[in-house]
Enzyme design. Structure first.
Site, PDB file in Angstrom:
ATOM      1  CG  ASP A  33     -54.505  49.233 -26.933  1.00  0.00           C
ATOM      2  OD1 ASP A  33     -54.513  49.659 -27.790  1.00  0.00           O
ATOM      3  OD2 ASP A  33     -53.471  49.152 -26.164  1.00  0.00           O
ATOM      4  CD  GLU A  72     -54.388  50.050 -31.743  1.00  0.00           C
ATOM      5  OE1 GLU A  72     -53.669  51.048 -32.249  1.00  0.00           O
ATOM      6  OE2 GLU A  72     -53.952  49.418 -30.790  1.00  0.00           O
ATOM      7  CG  ASP A  94     -52.436  49.706 -22.450  1.00  0.00           C
ATOM      8  OD1 ASP A  94     -52.321  50.567 -23.077  1.00  0.00           O
ATOM      9  OD2 ASP A  94     -51.553  48.743 -21.676  1.00  0.00           O
TER      10      ASP A  94
END
Ligand SMILES: [Zn+2]
Length: 397
Positions: free
Chosen positions: A185, A291, A372
């Protein structure tokens, strides 16, 4: 076989520095001439098909006849300039970049690229490399140059350091397989939070240490440039005012150098940190999931902290992309949709959360989450869905 860039700090002698400066000037000259020609050609006949680098190369002998100083330049570097110019135009046509610009004499970074032809680029001993037109250049010890060199880019930084970036070909040096996957993350306060074993890399706020110094010098530079712009000298013979150029002012030049020095230091520190982090990840994990952040979102900077984080994310992804390719690992980009809302234990959707909420408890299964880490776990899960861990692109089993 994989191509890789190898950066060497080189130490040219006085004569070599002169030759380099001359060559930087020649490639800049060719760029500007060709660009002017292409612009004019387009104005006169907008329908004409766009020229190729090959066609531009055919104009080089004419240009050399007209401007004999170009004969002093390393010949492949002028061809590479044509190639870069055409590539710049294609990027412009694809709407990825702006229209190619003319290069100013005092460009921020000066460089040119030579292609490998007929053994013109060769390592010499342990600390030397033979380059066309320049002869043997010394470089910092401790680096081995592979045999196959495809091209070399020589550059001078604003602080007066010289570098050679070699494009080399080598065998793929895979790291041993670990059969481990990690989800990452990316955040603002913490650059990276991993889905496993408390892996947390805080964002280094380079704007707070050295950058304080940088801001002071940038302000000084701006002020000195303002003053220099206003200043006017009188030509004694013609009795007319002559505006001074910036370069007449030594203190402007000094401030500019100081800014460049601090920027270089900050860039080096940042690069160093990110290199350590990405190498650690690539060694420990076979599959690394991030991501898939859209560049458009990356460019939308609301705050300074955000801007700094964005820059680090982009660089992190770039490093992971090539290191995974180089060391036989896999980078998986997953859709970040809802990764911070879903419970990574039971899949319950707990809805949107304000950024200030760092921890929460899932009402369905009762798991207490760090925001997170939970997101990183969701990212890991999404990466695992794509393929089995040890398959790594081949069929499992
Ligand atoms: Zn849950």
């Amino acid at each position: 076989m994989v191509t890789k860039g190898l950066k060497l700090r080189i130490y040219p002698n006085k004569q070599q520095r002169q030759q380099l400066a001359q060559n930087f000037g020649c490639t800049r000259f060719v760029w500007n001439q060709m660009l002017a020609m292409l612009n004019e050609r387009h104005e006169n006949s907008p329908q004409a098909s766009f020229l190729t680098a090959y066609a531009l190369n055919h104009l080089l002998p004419l240009l050399k006849k007209e401007h004999p100083f170009l004969k002093e330049a390393e010949s492949t570097s002028l061809q590479v300039t044509n190639q870069h110019l055409i590539e710049a135009f294609h990027a412009f046509f694809r709407k990825e970049k702006g229209h190619p610009k003319f290069k100013a004499k005092h460009a921020f970074k000066q460089s040119y690229t030579s292609k490998f032809v007929n053994g013109n680029i060769q390592p010499v001993g342990d600390h030397g490399i033979r380059l066309p037109k320049l002869g043997i250049l010394r470089f910092k010890a401790g680096q081995r140059i592979p045999e196959t060199i495809k091209q070399v880019t020589l550059s001078r930084t604003p602080t007066g350091k010289y570098f050679a970036v070699l494009t080399v070909e080598g065998e793929n040096q895979a790291f041993p397989k670990t059969c481990q996957t990690i989800g990452c993350d990316l955040g603002v306060a913490d650059l990276l939070v991993g889905s496993v074993e408390d892996l947390r890399w805080p964002t280094t706020r380079f704007d707070q240490g050295l950058a304080h110094k940088l801001r002071i010098w940038q302000r000084k530079l701006a002020r000195r440039q303002q003053l220099a712009k206003k200043a006017i000298t009188w030509d004694r013979h013609l009795k007319v005012p002559v505006p001074r150029t910036m370069d007449h002012f030594k203190n402007v030049a000094r401030a500019r150098l100081q800014v460049a020095r601090i920027q270089e230091k900050i860039a080096n520190q940042r690069a160093d940190k990110l290199h350590k982090l990405t190498t650690q990840l690539v060694k420990a994990y076979d599959r690394i999931a991030l991501e898939n952040l859209k560049t458009k979102n990356l460019l939308r900077n609301h705050t300074l902290a955000r801007a700094i984080a964005n820059q680090a994310w982009g660089e992190l992804r770039r490093l992971l992309t090539y290191k995974c390719a180089w060391y036989g690992k896999e980078l998986v980009l997953v859709n970040p949709y809802k990764t911070s809302q879903l419970c990574s234990t039971c899949g319950h959707d707990d809805g949107k959360k304000a950024l200030a909420i760092r921890e929460w408890t899932c009402p369905q299964c009762g798991t207490h989450h760090d925001r997170d880490v939970n997101a990183a776990k969701n990212i890991e899960r999404l990466a695992l869905v794509k393929q089995t861990v040890c398959g790594l692109g081949t069929s499992p089993g």
